[in-house]
Structure formats: C-alpha cells, structure tokens
Design an enzyme around this catalytic site. Sequence first.
Site, PDB file in Angstrom:
ATOM      1  N   HIS A 113      -7.715  25.259 -40.250  1.00  0.00           N
ATOM      2  CA  HIS A 113      -7.015  23.679 -42.018  1.00  0.00           C
ATOM      3  C   HIS A 113      -6.383  25.339 -42.148  1.00  0.00           C
ATOM      4  CE1 HIS A 113      -7.343  22.555 -45.785  1.00  0.00           C
ATOM      5  NE2 HIS A 113      -8.492  21.842 -45.374  1.00  0.00           N
ATOM      6  N   GLN A 116     -16.815  24.876 -42.983  1.00  0.00           N
ATOM      7  CA  GLN A 116     -17.547  23.790 -42.660  1.00  0.00           C
ATOM      8  C   GLN A 116     -18.711  24.095 -41.629  1.00  0.00           C
ATOM      9  OE1 GLN A 116     -16.742  20.479 -42.773  1.00  0.00           O
ATOM     10  NE2 GLN A 116     -14.820  20.419 -44.007  1.00  0.00           N
ATOM     11  N   CYS A 174      -5.261  18.240 -43.156  1.00  0.00           N
ATOM     12  CA  CYS A 174      -5.040  19.787 -43.060  1.00  0.00           C
ATOM     13  C   CYS A 174      -4.820  20.304 -42.418  1.00  0.00           C
ATOM     14  CB  CYS A 174      -5.271  19.780 -44.318  1.00  0.00           C
ATOM     15  SG  CYS A 174      -5.307  19.273 -45.590  1.00  0.00           S
ATOM     16  N   LYS A 176     -18.564  21.237 -50.708  1.00  0.00           N
ATOM     17  CA  LYS A 176     -19.164  20.647 -49.181  1.00  0.00           C
ATOM     18  C   LYS A 176     -20.249  20.945 -49.173  1.00  0.00           C
ATOM     19  CE  LYS A 176     -14.476  21.280 -47.381  1.00  0.00           C
ATOM     20  NZ  LYS A 176     -13.373  20.376 -47.509  1.00  0.00           N
ATOM     21  N   ASP A 217     -13.861  31.570 -41.672  1.00  0.00           N
ATOM     22  CA  ASP A 217     -14.035  30.436 -42.258  1.00  0.00           C
ATOM     23  C   ASP A 217     -15.195  29.156 -42.008  1.00  0.00           C
ATOM     24  OD1 ASP A 217     -13.502  28.187 -43.634  1.00  0.00           O
ATOM     25  OD2 ASP A 217     -11.683  27.991 -42.784  1.00  0.00           O
TER      26      ASP A 217
HETATM   27  N1  PMP Z   1     -11.066  25.521 -44.312  1.00  0.00           N
HETATM   28  C1  PMP Z   1     -11.686  23.866 -43.650  1.00  0.00           C
HETATM   29  C2  PMP Z   1     -12.244  24.461 -42.318  1.00  0.00           C
HETATM   30  C3  PMP Z   1     -11.601  23.110 -44.461  1.00  0.00           C
HETATM   31  O1  PMP Z   1     -12.449  21.728 -43.670  1.00  0.00           O
HETATM   32  C4  PMP Z   1     -11.737  23.093 -45.698  1.00  0.00           C
HETATM   33  C5  PMP Z   1     -11.742  21.766 -46.417  1.00  0.00           C
HETATM   34  N2  PMP Z   1     -11.093  20.822 -46.077  1.00  0.00           N
HETATM   35  C6  PMP Z   1     -10.743  24.421 -46.662  1.00  0.00           C
HETATM   36  C7  PMP Z   1     -10.352  24.891 -45.443  1.00  0.00           C
HETATM   37  C8  PMP Z   1     -10.074  24.126 -47.810  1.00  0.00           C
HETATM   38  O2  PMP Z   1     -11.126  24.090 -48.571  1.00  0.00           O
HETATM   39  P1  PMP Z   1     -10.950  23.513 -50.477  1.00  0.00           P
HETATM   40  O3  PMP Z   1     -10.153  22.397 -50.347  1.00  0.00           O
HETATM   41  O4  PMP Z   1     -12.619  23.159 -50.645  1.00  0.00           O
HETATM   42  O5  PMP Z   1     -10.121  24.784 -50.780  1.00  0.00           O
END
Ligand code: PMP
Length: 406
Positions: free
Chosen positions: A123, A203, A364, A226, A200
């Site tokens: 991401h 997910q 993203c 999440k 990270d």
């Molecule tokens: N890492 C991953 C793999 C994600 O899917 C996301 C959210 N789509 C994020 C980081 C960022 O999370 P947040 O927007 O809640 O800070």
Amino acid sequence: MAFNIEKIRAQFPILTEQVYGKPLVYLDNAATTQKPQVVIDKIAEVYCHYNANVHRGVHHLSNVATTAMEDARKVVANFIGAPSVENIIFTRGATESLNLVAYTVGERFITENDEIIVSEMEHHSNLVPWQIVAQRKGAKVVKWAFNDAGELDLNQLEKLITPHTKIVAVTHVSNTLGTVNPVEQIAQIAHRNNVMVLIDGSQSIPHIKIDVQKMDCDFFVFSGHKIYGPTGIGALYGKTQLLEQLPPYQGGGEMIESVSFDKTTYNVLPYKFEAGTPNYVGIIVLAEALQFVQSIGIEQIATYEQELLNYATQRILSIDSVKPIGTAANKASVLSFVVNGAHPYDVGMILDKMGIAVRTGTHCTEPVMQHYGIPGTVRASFAFYNTKQEIDMLHDALVRAVKMFS
Ligand code: PMP
C-alpha cells in the site's frame, strides 16, 4: 458464540440498509468494515458514563477512563500476542504507525547509502514514508518484485539483502491481490542478516490469528476500522529493545517525564510515542471490537471466509471475459479482477446501481497496477458477515454488466 451467520448479520445494523431500493451487498471490507451493535453502543457508553481526559486527572471519571484505556491496551497486546503493554503504541491508524516507524527508524538507524527493502505490492502508506526517509537520509528504497501470480519469492529476498540493508517492510496480506505473505520466513531471513522487519497487518488482522512473537517481526501495524472497530484509531507493536532506542515521533503532553527550557526528558514506553490527548474513546471501543471478534473466534472466521473466497473465485471466474488479478496459492478474503473491454470504474458503477458495493481503481497500490499494465481492478473483499447468496448476487450483476459491455 457459535458461528451462526444469521445471528452474526443481525448484530450489524447497517446490513439491513437498502441502496437504490435494493438490499445492500457490502463487499468493500478491505477498505473498511461495518460495525456491530456492541461497538456502536460502546461509543455511547463512554460518552454517557465516563468521558474525561485520561492520565492526568485525580477525579473519579478520569480514573475510570484511564483504567478503561489501559485495560484496552491489554486487550490489544493479548490479541496480537505481544509480550507486554509497553509494546503497544496507539496511533490514528496503520498509516500513522507506518510513518512513525519510518521516521524514527530513519532518524536512529538509517544513514547515507543504506537500503530499505519494500515489496512491490505495498500500500502507498508502506512505500511513500520510506521514500521520504530515503530522500532525507540519502538512502535507497529497493523494490522486492512479485511474480505474475502475485507472490513474493524468498530466494529473491536473500539476493536483495546487502550489508547496506537496514529494514524489510512488507505487508502480511495484500489489499489488492489478496496474497498472504510468508511473514515468519521473511523475518527469519532478515534477522539472519541483521535486518529489521516491519509487517503491515492492516489486511491480516481481521482474517488471520496474529502472534507477533511467533512471527518475530520487529514492528507490526494495523488500523481499528479494518477489524470492526472505529475509525481514527490504530496500533503499532514494536519490540521493546528497538522502541527504547528510537527517538520520539511527536512532542507534547503525555510523552514527557519532565520539561524545562534547559532539558526535557521523555516518558517510558509506550507513552514516549503518544504525544497529546490520545483517542481514548477510540481505544476503548477498539478493545470492544477485538473482544467481539474473539467471542466468535478468529479461526472460525478464517475458515468461513476461506470458504467464501473459494466460492467467489470459482463463481466470478466462471464468467467469460473476467480475468483475476492475484492468483497466489495462499490468499485471504480479496478477489480482484478486470473485465475485458471495460474500465474497472464503469463496472463498479453498474454494480453499485444494483446495490453491490465493491471498490475500483488502484487501491493505493499503483506499482501493482504498473506491474500488470492495467489502470485498476474491481475488488470484492469479504468479511465473515458476507454470504454465498451475496456472492451469487455479485455474480448475476456482473453477468449483466459484462453483457452491457459486449
Ligand atoms: N496498508 C494496507 C495493506 C491497507 O490495506 C491500508 C488501508 N487500505 C493501509 C495500509 C492504510 O490504512 P489506514 O488508511 O487505515 O491508515
């Protein structure tokens, strides 16, 4: 609680909503999850009964709020298998946790010509903070590419690590491809080479049992929203011996021990990294969400979701002109695809009109799109309140959409 899908769905009030007069089919869980009634009620409970700023009050309400917040830290530590509450730092979410690690690790450990290995499926929030650090320090971000199935090769990692490598930053589960990465082996390889590892968990946390000690990662991050919790709250796990060496990320109240114009000293872990009034309501409610998940059982959730993913994969890919993006052997809860001759956005718009919420675009993860040479994907992502009937509805809607484009 036994795994009874009707009972589970009944706990999520939003699932009975209609969109355009049709029942809502919510398949955008990788973006954010819906909230059970206990989580919604907990927000009201805090504000109605014990709202007060934490940590600095002598009065009753402040003590109740502080105890609830610190109890919540225990719940988080326990949920991810952290050895102590001092390893749990509350943040606004995964993005803030990642920026905190990138900034402080950058300040403490990264110098000119150092290398930071980042996987190609990250991401943006686990890539851009490292690019910023690299720019600041004259270091280099090294891409760990994935193969066309969306899998990372551990041999490749061995080759990428050099004496200049300081950290490997990789996602546990890809939000676009669904790939579950072999995080334990990644940590072993990195540590054998004296390299730190950040995972990270944005997910993975709602789908996979997390044990940060077994994983042996140095840092693990996730967002509350999440995993059926509120927005604006997340956590960072870090190993004590590393967190102690890192400088503070932000200055302010709570993170200090004593302050004068001549000398300021910092608070102990985890408070050193929690400047300002924390989102104590979010923290308390996050713990409620985690306990809700525990009451159902993450293993039961994982089994059910795997069944959903397999069913969806088989049904959706049976449609001619639908092509999967991300076919790793080990996947969790994400099905990305493209439709021949149709822009993902247009497909998403048509599905939306039929009451089906999916996400379209780059999610993203623009480097993932660049890898496949596509503008984006349609992504259906599942939670344990989804059903096979909903997948059938997605299938039927998609068949109609495909007809419109052909
Ligand atoms: N890492 C991953 C793999 C994600 O899917 C996301 C959210 N789509 C994020 C980081 C960022 O999370 P947040 O927007 O809640 O800070």
